[in-house]
Design an enzyme around this catalytic site. Structure first.
Site, short mmCIF file in Angstrom:
data_model
loop_
_atom_site.label_atom_id
_atom_site.label_comp_id
_atom_site.label_asym_id
_atom_site.label_seq_id
_atom_site.Cartn_x
_atom_site.Cartn_y
_atom_site.Cartn_z
N HIS B 239 27.95 42.74 -74.61
CA HIS B 239 26.77 42.91 -73.53
C HIS B 239 25.64 43.54 -74.07
O HIS B 239 24.82 43.56 -73.27
CB HIS B 239 27.84 44.17 -72.40
CG HIS B 239 28.56 43.70 -71.50
ND1 HIS B 239 28.65 43.26 -70.16
CD2 HIS B 239 30.21 43.82 -71.71
CE1 HIS B 239 29.69 42.84 -69.58
NE2 HIS B 239 31.05 43.50 -70.61
N ARG B 240 26.15 43.43 -75.68
CA ARG B 240 24.35 43.55 -75.69
C ARG B 240 23.26 42.88 -76.01
O ARG B 240 22.12 43.34 -75.68
CB ARG B 240 24.81 43.85 -77.45
CG ARG B 240 25.17 45.47 -78.14
CD ARG B 240 24.94 45.65 -79.66
NE ARG B 240 25.63 46.87 -80.08
CZ ARG B 240 26.64 46.62 -80.68
NH1 ARG B 240 27.43 45.63 -81.43
NH2 ARG B 240 27.17 47.91 -81.59
#
Lengths: 351, 626
Positions: B239-240
């Site tokens: 999810h970065r």
């Protein structure tokens, strides 16, 4: 600080003076007993730059760097015994205050960047920075013989410092940074391996050297070498006028450099040459521009001409081709000439 | 030093935006600039503090040691007062500033990990040398690298918020401007900087307004959905990417002094946040086609740049596909999908010569270190940075010596001994050091393999294009070696002799040229070949005991000249393996009837074994066409 200011600051007694002093004292005392020592000390003397036969291209490339150190150094490719080291070491006598600092292949990282002064720490219990080779090289020539064989981690450091002009040390409890601008001169024998692309790009100019092919010249090379080894001082005297002339050329070219005119259409010409040949980045353009200006100053011209651009291209471009693992060939002089002529013609037609 | 003015840098708009957005919103997670040499990467980063004066640019040199980053015991006070005090390191000093690493791909792994950990958590804790300390470390990490010198591992790439590939301008006008600016700067730095002072001020103002606006920015539900959708479509890992994209979009809105994040902001930031994270799951074939056309790294980059448009999810970057592989494997795999070069070999009519086989595609790298074997080779490891056992290499940190002390680390020893100096009997010396204070250096060094290609050039290799295939296989492996900076050598055996065509050198170009001209014919003195290869490797090992020797043998295993010694080839192969030299046997035997001699040779000597078909990607079709 400009290079000239650095050089002015450095006009202190030079290393070679120390040697000649030592030699004189030895000659008086032990002349009879120790001929070998004299021979040895004679060898430490520098062969005058002006006395080198041939190798005009190499000489020119090096002189251009003395006139304008911002060109970014020279990579000399060629076999052993082509007077590479002699010529490079001889450069020091042409500009007062200039030294040739050698980076030996076996140098360890701490000796290159500088490190904690252990002696001081033991005696006083204090931390102090002990300067390394990069500190000595500031404002001087950094000469790396067989640069393609240099340890990878030393090359990494050279890349870093050559790009920034500052050596930052953060190791062994020492935080220190000092300016380190130098003229990087490297030699290599291409058969022993390639240079890393990033390091290759840091060199402003490259030249290929071969031994003298003309018989008369070869004879002259031997004669002069013998004369030098027998009586180095007298030999140097014979060439002192020429040496002085060269020094003066350098100084006057340095003064002229900032006033050389650069015709507008030649900017575009340089850009087209780079695009046509396909180089990485913009360093080629900028170096070509600087080199052309310096060549004009060297020839005592007021304005950069097309011929200067060609000469610059020949020195700047050979090692800057977009390179893939196996396309790997340097451009030849003729190929460069063709491209330059074509692009010059185009620009002329347009204008 | 007068720095090159920020606004005088022409082009490189993406990189500029990325850096500005990070200055406004440091949570984005830093920027990685990748690009060929001479594209103004470091000039750009170093000039950043001109438009963002509250942030300094702190440069980390490659030779940095761990204790300098983290900070360490103050030796002077420890010795004179016996007090334990903490000297702040670079990371503590960099709090709130920009931390810049040029050539980040050359930095040692442990240092990179340390930097990334601190940057992402915003604080740093140390427990060492009697010091227990924790400090804030909110840094903007900016790295630059030239991919020609090696790439970063995907999980390291992922931790940078933005990734930008820089290219030199192809526009002549721009190139002329760049030259002029540079020249003007070098002739009179102060005048040049003054010329651009106003423009720099404008950007500075823009940033400070953006900072004040930041808290007022509104994000709609729609924007969040778009971000999530984009990241989902791009098959990004984790999810970065979502976070970097969203934060970047917010910062972009603030920079334009708007209060609402729009689609436009997302479109601007998308290429920056996703370029290094997109994984391509469903289009491997397309990738290959593209790569066959562009068979070198540099061109691949170029292509990637072109593909950077927002909707495009065909990013042919090899690392991204390998995300889920084991950590160690990843960097080795980067270049596995390298493709077939189109090389025109000269047509030469004497003897028998075989051209490179065009249908050949290498799908495995046999030179990849065998992990089970690593322990037994001293000073070895993956073909990258390894811990060096001798005094060569880069000093990264210190440890308590195990066994004999070889590489004394004075600074670490001094720090260990310092707090006790007041108490110890010194006998008139300035320092008293006990044996348990002593520390030694841990050094890292990149070691490449020393690979000797031992190629069977006998008559039997001429049948069925085998030589052509073998040459291509060698060529493919040579390419790997070029990237990994291995030493390569070339040796052939045919008629009654072995011939060292190229003693191991770094010059891979040379090897390739010579490889082209190998001729086949005659009988097969296999055991002589193995014997001579063994001798050569032994002598190299004597000169430098840190090399990783590898012999790659291309043969069908049919020996036609019996050696006087009874055991023949197997005997020598065993000796090679006993000497801790990796022997890789590539079996070139093809066709219907197979004697399996090479295989039995490999089995008996416990060498690694591959058939040449295994090295091919399209092994089935390869056999069919034969």
């Amino acid at each position: 600080m400009s290079w000239k200011e650095i050089w002015k600051k450095k006009r202190s007694p030079k290393l070679s003076h120390k040697y000649s002093k030592l030699l004189n004292s030895v000659t008086e005392k032990h002349a009879q007993q120790n001929k070998f020592l004299i021979l040895y000390l004679n060898k430490m003397k520098k062969y005058p730059f002006a006395a080198v036969v041939g190798q005009e291209k190499m000489k020119k490339a090096l002189l251009l760097n003395l006139i304008n150190p911002k060109i970014g150094g020279v990579l000399i490719k060629g076999e052993k015994g082509t007077a590479k080291s002699t010529i490079v070491r001889g450069l020091a006598d042409l500009v007062s205050g200039l030294k040739v600092v050698e980076l030996p292949l076996g140098a360890t990282e701490d000796k290159v960047v500088g490190t904690l002064d252990i002696e001081h720490a033991i005696k006083k219990g204090e931390k102090r920075f002990e300067p390394g080779i990069l500190s000595k090289a500031h404002g001087n020539i950094l000469y790396v013989d067989e640069i393609n064989l240099l340890d990878d981690n030393i090359v990494d450091i050279l890349l870093d410092v050559a790009a920034m002009g500052v050596n930052t040390v953060e190791r062994e409890g020492i935080s220190h940074s000092h300016p380190s601008q130098f003229i990087l001169i490297g030699t290599m024998n291409p058969e022993e391996g390639d240079l890393r692309p990033q390091l290759l790009d840091r060199f402003g100019l490259t030249i290929d050297v071969v031994g003298e092919s003309d018989v008369a010249n070869r004879v002259e090379v031997i004669k002069r070498r013998l004369a030098f080894e027998q009586t180095p001082d007298e030999f140097a005297k014979d060439f002192s006028a020429q040496q002085l002339e060269l020094s003066n050329t350098i100084i006057s070219a340095q003064d002229k450099l900032s006033n050389i005119l650069f015709p507008e259409y030649l900017y575009e010409c340089i850009a087209s040459i780079s695009c046509a040949i396909g180089v990485d980045g913009h360093r080629a353009d900028i170096t070509m521009l600087k080199t052309a200006l310096t060549i004009a100053a060297f020839y005592n011209c007021v304005e950069v001409t097309e011929e200067h651009i060609y000469e610059a291209a020949e020195l700047v471009l050979p090692h800057r081709l977009l390179r893939t693992p196996f396309s790997g060939k340097d451009l030849t002089a003729e190929e460069i000439r063709k491209v330059v002529e074509k692009e010059l013609l185009k620009v002329e037609v347009n204008s | 030093m007068v720095k090159f003015p920020y606004t005088a840098i022409i082009g490189q708009e993406q990189a500029k935006t990325a850096l500005l957005l990070n200055c406004i919103m440091p949570q984005i997670g830093g920027v990685l600039l990748a690009g060929e040499k001479g594209t103004g990467k470091s000039t750009l980063v170093r000039s950043l503090s001109q438009v963002c004066p509250e942030r300094k640019v702190i440069t980390i040199p490659l030779s940095v040691t761990e204790d300098m980053l983290l900070g360490s015991l103050n030796v002077e006070t420890a010795i004179s007062q016996g007090a334990i005090e903490y000297d702040a390191g670079l990371l503590a000093k960099a709090d709130g500033h920009i931390l810049y690493i040029d050539e980040i791909n050359l930095l040692s792994d442990s240092v990179i990990n340390l930097l990334l950990d601190s940057a992402s958590s915003g604080k740093c804790t140390i427990e060492r040398e009697g010091v227990s300390h924790s400090f804030a470390c909110r840094i903007i990490l900016v790295g630059s690298m030239n991919p020609e010198e090696g790439t970063l591992r995907p999980q390291i790439l992922d931790r940078f918020g933005f990734y930008i590939e820089l290219k030199a301008s192809k526009n002549k006008r721009e190139r002329v401007e760049i030259m002029k600016n540079r020249l003007a700067y070098e002739t009179d730095k102060n005048r040049f900087v003054n010329m651009f002072a106003d423009q720099n001020k404008d950007i500075e103002k823009k940033i400070s307004t953006a900072l004040s606006k930041l808290s007022k920015i509104k994000i709609t539900e729609e924007v969040l959905t778009i971000v999530a959708e984009i990241c989902h479509k791009a098959f990004v890992a984790g999810h970065r990417a979502d976070l970097a994209l969203l934060l970047g979009a917010i910062a972009n809105a603030a920079l334009d002094s708007r209060t609402l994040v729009s689609r436009f902001d997302i479109a601007t930031v998308e290429p920056l946040a996703l370029a290094h994270r997109i994984r391509n799951i469903n289009a491997p074939e397309e990738n290959q086609e593209e790569e066959t056309e562009e068979n070198d790294n540099t061109k691949d980059d170029e292509q990637q740049e072109e593909n950077n448009e927002p909707q495009n999810n065909e990013q042919p970057q090899n690392e991204q596909k390998n995300d889920e592989l084991k950590e160690q494997n990843e960097e080795e795999n980067d270049n596995d999908n390298e493709n077939q070069p189109q090389i025109e070999a000269p047509v030469d009519a004497n003897d028998e010569m075989f051209d490179f086989d065009d249908s050949f595609v290498l799908n495995k790298d046999p030179l990849k270190p065998a992990f089970d074997k690593i322990k037994c080779i001293k000073g070895s490891g993956k073909r990258n940075k390894t811990i060096s056992e001798t005094k060569r290499g880069r000093y990264v940190k210190a440890r308590i010596p195990a066994g004999k002390l070889i590489d004394f680390a004075f600074d670490a020893t001094l720090r260990t001994a310092a707090p006790y100096q007041l108490l110890r009997e010194k006998n008139g010396l300035a320092l008293s050091i006990h044996s348990d204070d002593i520390r030694e250096k841990i050094r890292e060094r990149r070691i490449g393999n020393t690979v000797l290609f031992l190629v069977d050039a006998s008559g039997s290799m001429g049948i069925r294009q085998r030589m052509g295939e073998a040459k291509t296989a060698v060529l493919e492996m040579l390419k790997q070696s070029y990237i990994k900076r291995d030493c390569v050598g070339l040796m052939t055996f045919r008629h009654n002799e072995t011939e060292t065509i190229l003693p191991p050198t770094r010059s891979v170009n040379q090897a390739q040229k010579l490889l082209k001209n190998i001729k086949t014919g005659g009988r097969t003195p296999l055991s002589n070949g193995l014997k001579d290869a063994h001798l050569l490797m032994q002598s190299l090992h004597r000169k430098n005991n840190e090399i990783m020797p590898v012999i790659v043998l291309f043969t069908d295993g049919r020996e036609t000249i019996q050696n006087t010694q009874a055991e023949g080839a197997i005997h020598f192969a065993k000796q090679i393996c006993n000497d801790e030299i990796r022997l890789i046997v590539i079996d070139t035997e093809a066709g219907f009837i197979r004697l399996g001699k090479a295989k039995s040779l490999a089995l008996q000597s416990k060498a690694e074994y591959y058939t040449i078909d295994e090295l091919k990607e399209k092994s089935m079709s390869g056999i069919m066409t034969n």
